[in-house]
Design an enzyme around this catalytic site. Structure first.
Site, PDB file in Angstrom:
ATOM      1  N   ALA A  77      62.369   9.253 -23.454  1.00 19.42           N
ATOM      2  CA  ALA A  77      61.709   8.100 -24.091  1.00 19.42           C
ATOM      3  C   ALA A  77      60.508   8.573 -24.899  1.00 19.42           C
ATOM      4  O   ALA A  77      59.399   8.049 -24.774  1.00 19.42           O
ATOM      5  CB  ALA A  77      61.297   7.073 -23.033  1.00 19.42           C
ATOM      6  N   HIS A  99      40.536 -11.027 -46.062  1.00 21.36           N
ATOM      7  CA  HIS A  99      41.096 -12.007 -45.134  1.00 21.36           C
ATOM      8  C   HIS A  99      42.192 -12.782 -45.845  1.00 21.36           C
ATOM      9  O   HIS A  99      41.999 -13.183 -46.996  1.00 21.36           O
ATOM     10  CB  HIS A  99      40.005 -12.972 -44.667  1.00 21.36           C
ATOM     11  CG  HIS A  99      40.538 -14.076 -43.802  1.00 21.36           C
ATOM     12  ND1 HIS A  99      40.901 -13.865 -42.491  1.00 21.36           N
ATOM     13  CD2 HIS A  99      40.798 -15.381 -44.081  1.00 21.36           C
ATOM     14  CE1 HIS A  99      41.359 -15.000 -41.973  1.00 21.36           C
ATOM     15  NE2 HIS A  99      41.314 -15.937 -42.913  1.00 21.36           N
TER      16      HIS A  99
HETATM   17  P1  NAD Z   1      59.404  14.254 -27.395  1.00 22.13           P
HETATM   18  O1  NAD Z   1      58.902  15.507 -26.829  1.00 22.13           O
HETATM   19  O2  NAD Z   1      58.510  13.369 -28.176  1.00 22.13           O
HETATM   20  O3  NAD Z   1      60.060  13.353 -26.239  1.00 22.13           O
HETATM   21  C1  NAD Z   1      61.088  13.830 -25.402  1.00 22.13           C
HETATM   22  C2  NAD Z   1      61.015  13.092 -24.083  1.00 22.13           C
HETATM   23  O4  NAD Z   1      62.120  13.490 -23.319  1.00 22.13           O
HETATM   24  C3  NAD Z   1      59.772  13.419 -23.287  1.00 22.13           C
HETATM   25  O5  NAD Z   1      59.135  12.233 -22.922  1.00 22.13           O
HETATM   26  C4  NAD Z   1      60.320  14.188 -22.091  1.00 22.13           C
HETATM   27  O6  NAD Z   1      59.593  13.941 -20.917  1.00 22.13           O
HETATM   28  C5  NAD Z   1      61.716  13.632 -21.956  1.00 22.13           C
HETATM   29  N1  NAD Z   1      62.654  14.537 -21.302  1.00 22.13           N
HETATM   30  C6  NAD Z   1      62.768  15.878 -21.459  1.00 22.13           C
HETATM   31  N2  NAD Z   1      63.788  16.341 -20.698  1.00 22.13           N
HETATM   32  C7  NAD Z   1      64.318  15.269 -20.057  1.00 22.13           C
HETATM   33  C8  NAD Z   1      65.403  15.088 -19.133  1.00 22.13           C
HETATM   34  N3  NAD Z   1      66.144  16.117 -18.745  1.00 22.13           N
HETATM   35  N4  NAD Z   1      65.664  13.835 -18.671  1.00 22.13           N
HETATM   36  C9  NAD Z   1      64.919  12.773 -19.081  1.00 22.13           C
HETATM   37  N5  NAD Z   1      63.886  12.903 -19.954  1.00 22.13           N
HETATM   38  C10 NAD Z   1      63.595  14.126 -20.447  1.00 22.13           C
HETATM   39  O7  NAD Z   1      60.670  14.703 -28.272  1.00 22.13           O
HETATM   40  P2  NAD Z   1      61.584  13.873 -29.262  1.00 22.13           P
HETATM   41  O8  NAD Z   1      61.395  12.422 -29.112  1.00 22.13           O
HETATM   42  O9  NAD Z   1      62.948  14.442 -29.071  1.00 22.13           O
HETATM   43  O10 NAD Z   1      61.019  14.325 -30.655  1.00 22.13           O
HETATM   44  C11 NAD Z   1      61.044  15.708 -31.002  1.00 22.13           C
HETATM   45  C12 NAD Z   1      59.907  16.048 -31.935  1.00 22.13           C
HETATM   46  O11 NAD Z   1      60.064  15.395 -33.171  1.00 22.13           O
HETATM   47  C13 NAD Z   1      58.582  15.647 -31.342  1.00 22.13           C
HETATM   48  O12 NAD Z   1      57.661  16.682 -31.531  1.00 22.13           O
HETATM   49  C14 NAD Z   1      58.196  14.452 -32.128  1.00 22.13           C
HETATM   50  O13 NAD Z   1      56.797  14.348 -32.309  1.00 22.13           O
HETATM   51  C15 NAD Z   1      58.898  14.668 -33.469  1.00 22.13           C
HETATM   52  N6  NAD Z   1      59.255  13.373 -34.007  1.00 22.13           N
HETATM   53  C16 NAD Z   1      58.284  12.554 -34.405  1.00 22.13           C
HETATM   54  C17 NAD Z   1      58.592  11.312 -34.855  1.00 22.13           C
HETATM   55  C18 NAD Z   1      57.510  10.434 -35.290  1.00 22.13           C
HETATM   56  O14 NAD Z   1      56.396  10.884 -35.406  1.00 22.13           O
HETATM   57  N7  NAD Z   1      57.756   9.178 -35.526  1.00 22.13           N
HETATM   58  C19 NAD Z   1      59.886  10.869 -34.877  1.00 22.13           C
HETATM   59  C20 NAD Z   1      60.851  11.712 -34.453  1.00 22.13           C
HETATM   60  C21 NAD Z   1      60.516  12.967 -34.015  1.00 22.13           C
END
Ligand code: NAD
Length: 477
Positions: A192, A454
């Site tokens: 998430a 506003h």
């Molecule tokens: P993330 O690291 O933001 O989130 C991954 C989540 O998966 C974490 O909360 C983690 O605890 C959980 N997780 C890991 N292993 C797990 C498991 N085995 N079971 C259940 N949960 C588990 O990574 P993301 O969402 O894949 O994004 C990847 C990268 O891309 C990040 O660095 C993110 O900042 C970047 N990104 C940013 C945006 C944005 O800024 N809007 C959008 C997409 C991606």
């Protein structure tokens, strides 16, 4: 084979690499850029993950699905009645693909305008600042480039889980989840984080029942607690079933369903989905770039080691973006690209890593910059805070979009803004005001003394700043 010589060779044409290449060209350098991305049609496509399978296509689908959800749930409140509403997934995907195509073509055009030599293929660095280009999966060097400076901007790839291998039609990574041909009735998402929440939102708005399984016991742990609580509540109300403390044990595809076993505080749990998305982070693409003879230091998490100015352990070779430390964000990569180009040109540019905004493009959006109240408390920094709920904003009410809040964390004595946190519609736009204010070293009083139009959502920034001094007008202080 003759070596073609350039001032700079950039490896990768994502938002780090293409911006670095353009800035180098603007500064009068001869530049070549090598990129290996192929789109679904097997054609070279610039822009890397961000344009092809990340920020842009996900925003296109988030926009489309948001409109669909508004039409389904909110239009009636505005007195707009739609008799029959239907999601045309093919048309949605075609629109998304068109947005991506036009933007990637735009980079092609910018490369031509800036006289950047583009080479399609896989780049591998050799001693003497030589870049060997081959076809992916082949060892035959097709082209040899040499440069005074090299900028590595090869990006990152989704982390794979042995317990949830990608499986055609059933288990998808973030790129696959942008290509569904129909709306799954039930959808599981492992993780998430930003990607899980954004993709979960897209398919939930289009009608899927979505369950997010998150291993950690806290939701969005990098965000301020007050913001993550508000976002969590809002997402649950929309129907996103976010289960914390859910550690994945196994997945199996049986009878056309993905069976997922996970463990939470109550023990092993089982759930089945039509499709599953794995969104558990990304890892740097630092393999396959260097031979052993290169002295480039790579850390235990596979990031290329760089100094504050993105120079690697080999002078003249730089690395930027997802392949080095820091948040994996397109805007961070681009700013590093500009910094490196300008430093090569002898300027003293730097990136202010303390003020890189984070945004999650859900609805409401979540955005922040600087320190959370909890981080300040832990560091013993005395702070005061101001909070303004969107429910008290006239514009938010007129829009029918009142979920969320704006929160400012300011130093108790100096009043300087240390952190700015938003959960609101258009938080991605609101946060820019905070970044500008904080770049200028603004105090909460500076914002309180500023006139905001506003009625706007931005007035919430003004009210939150007033609230730091307990003089907000539209809420009880
Ligand atoms: P993330 O690291 O933001 O989130 C991954 C989540 O998966 C974490 O909360 C983690 O605890 C959980 N997780 C890991 N292993 C797990 C498991 N085995 N079971 C259940 N949960 C588990 O990574 P993301 O969402 O894949 O994004 C990847 C990268 O891309 C990040 O660095 C993110 O900042 C970047 N990104 C940013 C945006 C944005 O800024 N809007 C959008 C997409 C991606």
């Amino acid at each position: 084979m003759s070596k073609k010589k350039y001032d700079v060779v950039v490896i990768g044409a994502g938002p780090g690499g293409y911006v670095a290449a353009i800035r180098c060209a603007q500064l009068g350098m001869s530049v070549a850029c090598v990129d290996e991305w192929l789109n679904h049609q097997g054609k070279p496509s610039l822009g890397g993950t961000c344009l092809n399978v990340g920020c842009i296509p996900s925003k296109a689908l988030l926009e489309t699905s948001h409109l669909y959800a508004l039409a389904g749930h909110d239009f009636a409140d505005h007195g707009i009645n739609i008799k029959s509403l239907k999601a045309d997934i093919d048309a949605m995907m075609a629109r998304k693909d068109k947005v991506v195509f036009e933007l990637t073509q735009g980079i092609d055009g910018l490369f031509k305008t800036n006289k950047i030599k583009l080479t399609h293929g896989h780049a591998r660095l050799a001693p003497g600042k030589i870049v060997n280009v081959s076809d992916r999966g082949s060892c035959d060097v097709r082209e040899e480039l040499q440069a005074e400076y090299i900028i590595v901007a090869a990006g990152s790839s989704p982390v794979r889980l042995e317990r949830a291998p990608i499986m055609d039609g059933y288990v998808f990574d973030s790129a696959g989840a942008l290509e569904f041909d129909s709306v799954p009735k039930t959808l599981g998402v492992i993780g998430a984080g930003a990607i899980g929440l954004e993709l979960g939102s897209v398919w939930s708005r289009l009608g899927s029942e979505v369950v997010l399984l998150e291993a950690m016991d806290s939701f969005l742990p990098a965000a301020d607690k007050q913001i993550s609580r508000a976002a969590f509540r809002s997402f649950q109300q929309q129907g996103l079933d976010i289960r914390l403390n859910a550690r994945l044990l196994s997945t199996a595809v049986k009878q056309r369903k993905v069976h997922v076993t996970y463990e939470d505080t109550r023990g092993a749990q089982q759930v089945k989905f039509d499709r599953l998305i794995v969104a558990v982070g990304r890892k740097p693409n630092s393999d396959l770039l260097f031979g052993d003879e290169m002295q480039i230091e790579i850390d235990e998490r596979e990031y290329i080691h760089v100094n504050d100015y993105c120079e690697t352990s080999v002078p003249g070779i730089y690395a930027i973006g997802d392949i080095v430390r820091g948040p994996m964000l397109a805007h961070k990569a681009s700013e590093e690209g500009v910094m490196v180009a300008e430093r090569i040109a002898g300027q003293k540019s730097r990136v202010n890593y303390d003020l890189i905004p984070s945004v999650i493009y859900t609805h409401p959006e979540v955005a922040w910059v600087g320190a959370t109240e909890q981080a300040c408390n832990a560091a013993g920094i005395p702070v005061k805070t101001g909070v303004f709920p969107l429910a008290a904003s006239g514009r938010a009410r007129a829009m029918g979009d009142t979920d969320g809040l704006v929160k400012i964390v300011a130093h108790e004595q100096t009043d300087r803004i240390l952190g700015f946190h938003v959960c609101a519609s258009q938080a991605s736009e609101i946060i820019a005001q905070a970044v500008i204010a904080m770049e200028m070293g603004a105090s909460a009083e500076d914002l309180a003394l500023t006139v905001f139009a506003h009625p706007t959502l931005s007035e919430s920034v003004h009210e939150a700043a007033l609230s730091v001094h307990k003089r907000a007008i539209h809420i009880k202080n």
